[in-house]
Motif scaffolding. Sequence first.
Motif, PDB file in Angstrom:
ATOM      1  N   SER A  31      -8.489  14.836  -2.786  1.00 21.18           N
ATOM      2  CA  SER A  31      -7.719  14.878  -1.545  1.00 21.18           C
ATOM      3  C   SER A  31      -6.464  15.715  -1.726  1.00 21.18           C
ATOM      4  O   SER A  31      -5.692  15.498  -2.651  1.00 21.18           O
ATOM      5  CB  SER A  31      -7.343  13.456  -1.123  1.00 21.18           C
ATOM      6  N   GLU A  48      -5.210  17.714   5.999  1.00 18.87           N
ATOM      7  CA  GLU A  48      -5.665  17.084   4.767  1.00 18.87           C
ATOM      8  C   GLU A  48      -7.109  17.494   4.525  1.00 18.87           C
ATOM      9  O   GLU A  48      -7.929  17.536   5.452  1.00 18.87           O
ATOM     10  CB  GLU A  48      -5.579  15.567   4.864  1.00 18.87           C
ATOM     11  N   ARG A  55     -10.233  16.596   6.794  1.00 16.47           N
ATOM     12  CA  ARG A  55     -10.410  15.212   7.216  1.00 16.47           C
ATOM     13  C   ARG A  55      -9.412  14.814   8.301  1.00 16.47           C
ATOM     14  O   ARG A  55      -9.652  13.887   9.060  1.00 16.47           O
ATOM     15  CB  ARG A  55     -10.273  14.297   5.999  1.00 16.47           C
ATOM     16  N   SER A  94      -3.447  12.943  -3.948  1.00 10.18           N
ATOM     17  CA  SER A  94      -3.428  11.481  -3.962  1.00 10.18           C
ATOM     18  C   SER A  94      -3.674  10.952  -5.363  1.00 10.18           C
ATOM     19  O   SER A  94      -4.398  11.563  -6.148  1.00 10.18           O
ATOM     20  CB  SER A  94      -4.492  10.928  -3.013  1.00 10.18           C
ATOM     21  N   ASP A  97      -6.025   5.819  -7.164  1.00 10.73           N
ATOM     22  CA  ASP A  97      -6.383   4.718  -6.265  1.00 10.73           C
ATOM     23  C   ASP A  97      -6.236   5.111  -4.803  1.00 10.73           C
ATOM     24  O   ASP A  97      -6.511   4.300  -3.911  1.00 10.73           O
ATOM     25  CB  ASP A  97      -5.540   3.475  -6.555  1.00 10.73           C
ATOM     26  N   GLY A  98      -5.796   6.325  -4.560  1.00  8.65           N
ATOM     27  CA  GLY A  98      -5.676   6.814  -3.190  1.00  8.65           C
ATOM     28  C   GLY A  98      -4.460   6.320  -2.442  1.00  8.65           C
ATOM     29  O   GLY A  98      -4.254   6.665  -1.286  1.00  8.65           O
ATOM     30  N   ASP A  99      -3.618   5.502  -3.101  1.00 10.44           N
ATOM     31  CA  ASP A  99      -2.495   4.902  -2.380  1.00 10.44           C
ATOM     32  C   ASP A  99      -1.311   5.840  -2.240  1.00 10.44           C
ATOM     33  O   ASP A  99      -0.628   5.830  -1.218  1.00 10.44           O
ATOM     34  CB  ASP A  99      -2.015   3.643  -3.118  1.00 10.44           C
ATOM     35  N   THR A 100      -1.040   6.626  -3.263  1.00 11.63           N
ATOM     36  CA  THR A 100       0.218   7.360  -3.339  1.00 11.63           C
ATOM     37  C   THR A 100      -0.035   8.851  -3.346  1.00 11.63           C
ATOM     38  O   THR A 100      -0.964   9.329  -3.983  1.00 11.63           O
ATOM     39  CB  THR A 100       0.972   6.969  -4.623  1.00 11.63           C
ATOM     40  N   GLN A 101       0.820   9.592  -2.632  1.00 13.52           N
ATOM     41  CA  GLN A 101       0.754  11.047  -2.667  1.00 13.52           C
ATOM     42  C   GLN A 101       1.843  11.585  -3.580  1.00 13.52           C
ATOM     43  O   GLN A 101       2.996  11.157  -3.501  1.00 13.52           O
ATOM     44  CB  GLN A 101       0.903  11.622  -1.262  1.00 13.52           C
ATOM     45  N   TYR A 102       1.455  12.534  -4.402  1.00 12.23           N
ATOM     46  CA  TYR A 102       2.390  13.203  -5.294  1.00 12.23           C
ATOM     47  C   TYR A 102       2.490  14.657  -4.864  1.00 12.23           C
ATOM     48  O   TYR A 102       1.478  15.325  -4.662  1.00 12.23           O
ATOM     49  CB  TYR A 102       1.920  13.089  -6.745  1.00 12.23           C
ATOM     50  N   PHE A 103       3.733  15.093  -4.761  1.00 10.46           N
ATOM     51  CA  PHE A 103       3.992  16.399  -4.180  1.00 10.46           C
ATOM     52  C   PHE A 103       4.242  17.464  -5.235  1.00 10.46           C
ATOM     53  O   PHE A 103       4.806  17.204  -6.293  1.00 10.46           O
ATOM     54  CB  PHE A 103       5.204  16.332  -3.253  1.00 10.46           C
TER      55      PHE A 103
ATOM     56  N   TYR B  32       1.522   0.830   4.705  1.00  9.84           N
ATOM     57  CA  TYR B  32       1.834   1.281   3.366  1.00  9.84           C
ATOM     58  C   TYR B  32       3.197   1.961   3.499  1.00  9.84           C
ATOM     59  O   TYR B  32       3.345   2.840   4.355  1.00  9.84           O
ATOM     60  CB  TYR B  32       0.838   2.314   2.876  1.00  9.84           C
ATOM     61  N   PHE B  34       6.660   3.914   1.641  1.00 10.81           N
ATOM     62  CA  PHE B  34       7.023   4.717   0.479  1.00 10.81           C
ATOM     63  C   PHE B  34       8.463   5.207   0.597  1.00 10.81           C
ATOM     64  O   PHE B  34       8.977   5.408   1.701  1.00 10.81           O
ATOM     65  CB  PHE B  34       6.113   5.962   0.375  1.00 10.81           C
ATOM     66  N   TYR B  36      10.638   8.488  -1.125  1.00 11.75           N
ATOM     67  CA  TYR B  36      10.635   9.701  -1.916  1.00 11.75           C
ATOM     68  C   TYR B  36      12.071  10.234  -1.982  1.00 11.75           C
ATOM     69  O   TYR B  36      12.872  10.021  -1.069  1.00 11.75           O
ATOM     70  CB  TYR B  36       9.750  10.781  -1.279  1.00 11.75           C
ATOM     71  N   LEU B  44       9.120  16.765  -3.186  1.00 18.96           N
ATOM     72  CA  LEU B  44       9.413  15.343  -3.065  1.00 18.96           C
ATOM     73  C   LEU B  44       8.968  14.611  -4.318  1.00 18.96           C
ATOM     74  O   LEU B  44       7.873  14.841  -4.811  1.00 18.96           O
ATOM     75  CB  LEU B  44       8.685  14.764  -1.859  1.00 18.96           C
ATOM     76  N   LYS B  49       6.725   2.207  -3.827  1.00 17.42           N
ATOM     77  CA  LYS B  49       5.867   1.944  -2.674  1.00 17.42           C
ATOM     78  C   LYS B  49       5.675   0.436  -2.493  1.00 17.42           C
ATOM     79  O   LYS B  49       5.788  -0.340  -3.432  1.00 17.42           O
ATOM     80  CB  LYS B  49       4.500   2.598  -2.861  1.00 17.42           C
ATOM     81  N   ARG B  94       2.318   4.822   6.118  1.00 13.04           N
ATOM     82  CA  ARG B  94       0.924   5.128   6.377  1.00 13.04           C
ATOM     83  C   ARG B  94       0.283   3.847   6.884  1.00 13.04           C
ATOM     84  O   ARG B  94       0.592   2.773   6.388  1.00 13.04           O
ATOM     85  CB  ARG B  94       0.253   5.590   5.092  1.00 13.04           C
ATOM     86  N   GLU B 102      -5.082  10.261   4.741  1.00 12.97           N
ATOM     87  CA  GLU B 102      -3.944  10.244   3.834  1.00 12.97           C
ATOM     88  C   GLU B 102      -2.610  10.569   4.505  1.00 12.97           C
ATOM     89  O   GLU B 102      -1.586  10.582   3.857  1.00 12.97           O
ATOM     90  CB  GLU B 102      -4.166  11.260   2.700  1.00 12.97           C
TER      91      GLU B 102
END
Lengths: 112, 116
Positions: A31, A48, A55, A94, A97-103, B32, B34, B36, B44, B49, B94, B102
Motif C-alpha cells: 500500500s 492510494e 484503491r 503502511s 499490520d496496516g495500522d500506521t502510515q510512515y512518510f 484510529y 494518530f 505526527y 511527517l 497512535k 482514520r 488507508e
Amino acid sequence: KAGVTQTPRYLIKTRGQQVTLSCSPISGHRSVSWYQQTPGQGLQFLFEYFSETQRNKGNFPGRFSGRQFSNSRSEMNVSTLELGDSALYLCAISSGDGDTQYFGPGTRLTVL
Amino acid sequence: AQSVAQPEDQVNVAEGNPLTVKCTYSVSGNPYLFWYVQYPNRGLQFLLKYITGDNLVKGSYGFEAEFNKSQTSFHLKKPSALVSDSALYFCAVRDMRTLGNEKLTFGTGTRLTIIP
C-alpha cells in the motif's frame, strides 16, 4: 519500522509542463498513499494504491494521476502544471499490520 | 465523512514546563487516531497512535496522548518540554469502518515553540 525514499527531493517546473514524482519503499509494501501539503490547504489526500490498483482517490482534478508497479514503487504525475500545484508531495507506506502510515521526506515542487 | 480540528495554530511553552497540543475529531465509526511531527523541510514523523485499548498511549520522545471518546478528543501531551520539541504537529484520523482504505484525514497543524 518501514522506510520510504522519494525522488527527486526538489523540483522546479514552469506552468504548463508536466512532472513525475517517484516513491520507493525500502522493503516491499503493498500500500502506497500520496498526499499534497500546502500552506493554504494543509495536508490533503491524493490517492492510494494497493497491489498496483488504485484503491481510493481524493478530490483532485484529473491532471493528477498515479500508478504502482509490481515492486511496490509508485509514481505520481501532474500534467499541465499550475502555480497552485506548488507544494510538498508526500508518499506514505503502511506498516505490516496496516495500522500506521510512515512518510517519506517528500518532494518539494515549485511551479514558476 | 471524517474530520479533525486542531484549534490552536500556535502553542508556546517554556522549556521544562508541561505541554499540551489539542485535537478533536469526528468520524462515523470508531477512530484510529494518530499524531505526527514535522520538522522544517522534512516529511511527517510518526509519534503515536490509538487503535483500541488503554486510553492513554505512549509514543516516541516522551510524548503521550489521551483518547477521550465522550469529548471526541485526542490531546498530545509531554510532562517536560524540550527546545528540540519545537516543530509542527499534526493530528490525523482514520475511520475503522473503512479497513482497506488507508486514507488519513489531517488537522491543520499546530506549531509548537519551546522557549528556552
